[in-house]
Design a protein around this motif. Structure first.
Motif, PDB file in Angstrom:
ATOM      1  N   THR A 420       0.863  -1.194   0.000  1.00 45.03           N
ATOM      2  CA  THR A 420       0.000   0.000   0.000  1.00 45.03           C
ATOM      3  C   THR A 420       0.895   1.239   0.000  1.00 45.03           C
ATOM      4  O   THR A 420       2.061   1.174   0.381  1.00 45.03           O
ATOM      5  N   THR A 422       0.918   5.747   0.726  1.00 43.87           N
ATOM      6  CA  THR A 422       0.186   6.859   1.332  1.00 43.87           C
ATOM      7  C   THR A 422      -0.250   7.797   0.217  1.00 43.87           C
ATOM      8  O   THR A 422       0.564   8.226  -0.602  1.00 43.87           O
ATOM      9  N   VAL A 423      -1.543   8.097   0.199  1.00 40.42           N
ATOM     10  CA  VAL A 423      -2.067   9.058  -0.776  1.00 40.42           C
ATOM     11  C   VAL A 423      -2.485  10.287  -0.001  1.00 40.42           C
ATOM     12  O   VAL A 423      -3.290  10.214   0.926  1.00 40.42           O
ATOM     13  N   SER A 432      -4.282   8.761   3.338  1.00 41.43           N
ATOM     14  CA  SER A 432      -4.889   7.447   3.506  1.00 41.43           C
ATOM     15  C   SER A 432      -4.005   6.402   2.822  1.00 41.43           C
ATOM     16  O   SER A 432      -3.210   6.740   1.929  1.00 41.43           O
ATOM     17  N   ARG A 433      -4.148   5.164   3.244  1.00 40.96           N
ATOM     18  CA  ARG A 433      -3.376   4.090   2.614  1.00 40.96           C
ATOM     19  C   ARG A 433      -4.243   3.458   1.530  1.00 40.96           C
ATOM     20  O   ARG A 433      -5.415   3.147   1.759  1.00 40.96           O
ATOM     21  N   ILE A 434      -3.638   3.321   0.365  1.00 47.57           N
ATOM     22  CA  ILE A 434      -4.368   2.693  -0.753  1.00 47.57           C
ATOM     23  C   ILE A 434      -3.479   1.600  -1.320  1.00 47.57           C
ATOM     24  O   ILE A 434      -2.263   1.790  -1.440  1.00 47.57           O
ATOM     25  N   SER A 435      -4.085   0.491  -1.676  1.00 47.58           N
ATOM     26  CA  SER A 435      -3.258  -0.602  -2.184  1.00 47.58           C
ATOM     27  C   SER A 435      -2.805  -0.260  -3.606  1.00 47.58           C
ATOM     28  O   SER A 435      -3.552   0.357  -4.383  1.00 47.58           O
ATOM     29  N   ASP A 438      -4.954  -0.960  -6.553  1.00 46.13           N
ATOM     30  CA  ASP A 438      -6.164  -0.118  -6.648  1.00 46.13           C
ATOM     31  C   ASP A 438      -5.854   1.330  -7.067  1.00 46.13           C
ATOM     32  O   ASP A 438      -6.768   2.103  -7.353  1.00 46.13           O
ATOM     33  N   LEU A 439      -4.566   1.680  -7.057  1.00 47.03           N
ATOM     34  CA  LEU A 439      -4.198   3.089  -7.253  1.00 47.03           C
ATOM     35  C   LEU A 439      -4.626   3.667  -8.615  1.00 47.03           C
ATOM     36  O   LEU A 439      -5.210   4.757  -8.662  1.00 47.03           O
ATOM     37  N   TYR A 442      -8.224   4.512  -8.510  1.00 49.02           N
ATOM     38  CA  TYR A 442      -8.460   5.645  -7.599  1.00 49.02           C
ATOM     39  C   TYR A 442      -8.116   6.971  -8.304  1.00 49.02           C
ATOM     40  O   TYR A 442      -8.883   7.923  -8.284  1.00 49.02           O
ATOM     41  N   TYR A 446     -10.472  10.093  -9.511  1.00 45.82           N
ATOM     42  CA  TYR A 446     -10.230  11.444  -8.996  1.00 45.82           C
ATOM     43  C   TYR A 446     -10.249  12.467 -10.139  1.00 45.82           C
ATOM     44  O   TYR A 446     -10.777  13.565  -9.991  1.00 45.82           O
TER      45      TYR A 446
END
Ligand code: GAP
Length: 448
Positions: A420, A422-423, A432-435, A438-439, A442, A446
């Motif tokens: 993951t 940090t975004v 937030s932490r995003i895997s 999945d980035l 995401y 956005y």
């Protein structure tokens, strides 16, 4: 304005042109971030005008223009500003920009009578500069749209109503360029000439005014910062029957951002041979030089019509200044410090995402950050920056100041633990932490 000018230079948005030689008045260069912001604004305009509509075609015409074009457009005769000289200090001014009839430089009231000064730049064509062969640098992009009217109609089989859009450079030898990129001698315009049946022009004019106000709102310009100015008859350009100026509250005051004019059949009529056959506008002079009939056949009546033209004409540079001004804010933080933010709409941000490794020299972290950058870049959203300075806190501040909406930090947890990252969001500063898998989705969402 001073804060903006300083930020623009410091962070690489806009530089005075020929700076190392003392500059050249009324000319600016767009730096690494400025060119992205400007391109994003132009793309947004092109998307809205050409791609999202089915009644507009694009054009990219030459800048150097045949003098006959600008003779019959009326620019040779009327594209002037009133010039006055100060007899005391020999400075020159635009008469309508003097507040109280005194010289802004030395305060003298001993000024000459205003005389018309033509704003068009000329340049010699070919190797012999004896004045016999010259071209103008176009003062507006519009004229090449009119002179290409028949080419576009013939090649696309367009019928009324339809438009031709163009973005490009224009040049005006402004007497007193000023207020940063607001009034310059070389600038860009985003112009649409929208051709309509005479009689429907006023309705289309109203419609375009609203469309353009909505578009500026989509670029992050608050409707409260805009005002419409219904240009009075004595201020109208020579071709206009009615014009609404979209006025923006610039740092130096309320001034024109875009003009939306009803140009009637003035231009197509002026450039048309055998005019008079089509009932064109009375202001038009006889044209023995054109070889073309800039008219369109009405399929219902078989009659030839010289269309009326509604023209939304926006300055790119003024748009950039308006967007910078609107996006600029200095916020007080809870810990008493301040942060400067350019809160651009995501589609205008020069850098979409900055990807930063927590450790400069950690092979695994650096490699992961690089691969994330490549993957996000491939989404085609704009510039994704890989930045390896090793100081994440400073990186966040710097990216706030240039308006990067998202920062992604790759750390030990990413490579050693759970894949993951940090975004960090520019506007909320939330992290937030995003895997990593999945980035892309995401980020895509956005910027949708
Ligand atoms: N074709 C119509 C036309 O050129 P304009 O009101 O003279 O109309 C349109 O110019 C837009 O071009 C203005 O609203 C402004 O945004 C931009 N513009 C005009 N002169 C400029 C200058 N000297 N510097 C920067 N932008 C300028």
């Amino acid at each position: 304005m001073e804060e903006l000018v300083s930020l623009c230079k410091r962070r690489g948005f806009i530089f005075p042109s020929s700076d190392i030689y003392g500059g050249l008045q009324g000319l600016y260069d767009y730096g690494p971030l400025g060119v992205e912001l400007k391109n994003n604004l132009k793309s947004a305009w092109w998307r809205a005008m050409v791609f999202d509509r089915d009644d507009v075609e694009g054009l990219d015409a030459a800048i150097l223009t045949n003098p006959l074009t600008l003779k019959y457009s009326g620019h040779e005769e009327t594209f002037t500003d009133p010039l006055v000289d100060c007899r005391k200090c020999q400075s020159r001014w635009r008469a309508d920009h003097l507040d109280d009839g005194t010289c802004p430089s030395c305060g003298s009231e001993d000024l000459t009578e205003p005389r018309p000064f033509n704003l068009m730049f000329k340049t010699a064509l070919g190797p012999v500069d004896d004045g016999s062969s010259f071209a103008y640098l176009r003062p507006e992009t519009a004229q090449a749209i009119f002179t290409n009217f028949k080419n576009v109609v013939d090649s696309t089989s367009r019928r009324l109503p339809f438009g031709i859009a163009q973005i490009g450079k224009a040049f005006r030898n402004e007497i007193t360029p000023r207020n940063f990129i607001f009034r310059v001698r070389e600038f860009e315009q985003m112009e649409l000439e929208f051709f309509v049946k005479p009689g429907t022009d006023e309705q289309w004019h109203q419609q375009w005014v609203q469309t353009r106000l909505d578009w500026w709102a989509d670029q992050g310009i608050s409707p409260n910062s805009l005002q419409l100015y219904n240009v009075p008859a004595n201020e109208l350009a020579h071709y206009s029957k009615a014009t609404f100026d979209v006025m923006f509250q610039f740092p130096h005051g309320l001034e024109e951002l875009e003009g939306i004019a009803n140009r009637t059949d003035f231009d197509l009529g002026s450039h048309t041979k055998n005019q008079g056959d089509f009932g064109i506008h009375a202001k038009v002079m006889a044209n023995p030089d054109s070889n073309s009939k800039l008219a369109i056949q009405d399929l219902e009546t078989n009659k030839w019509i010289v269309p009326y033209v509604i023209e939304p004409s926006a300055g790119v540079d003024r748009g950039v200044l308006a967007i910078l001004h609107e996006a600029y804010r200095v916020e007080e933080l809870d810990n008493g410090s301040k942060r400067t933010v350019l809160a651009f709409k995501p589609h205008l941000a020069p850098i979409k995402v900055a990807v930063m490794p927590l450790k400069r020299n950690h092979e695994g972290i650096v490699a992961k950050a690089r691969s994330i950058k490549q993957e996000l870049q491939a989404l085609g959203l704009g510039r994704i920056l890989y930045e390896n300075t090793g100081n994440i806190g400073k990186g966040y501040r710097r990216h706030d100041e240039v308006g990067t909406p998202i920062c992604v930090t790759v750390d030990f947890q990413t490579v050693d633990d759970d894949d993951t990252v940090t975004v960090r969001d520019r506007d909320t500063m939330q992290q937030s932490r995003i895997s990593v898998p999945d980035l892309p989705a995401y980020v895509k969402e956005y910027f949708r």
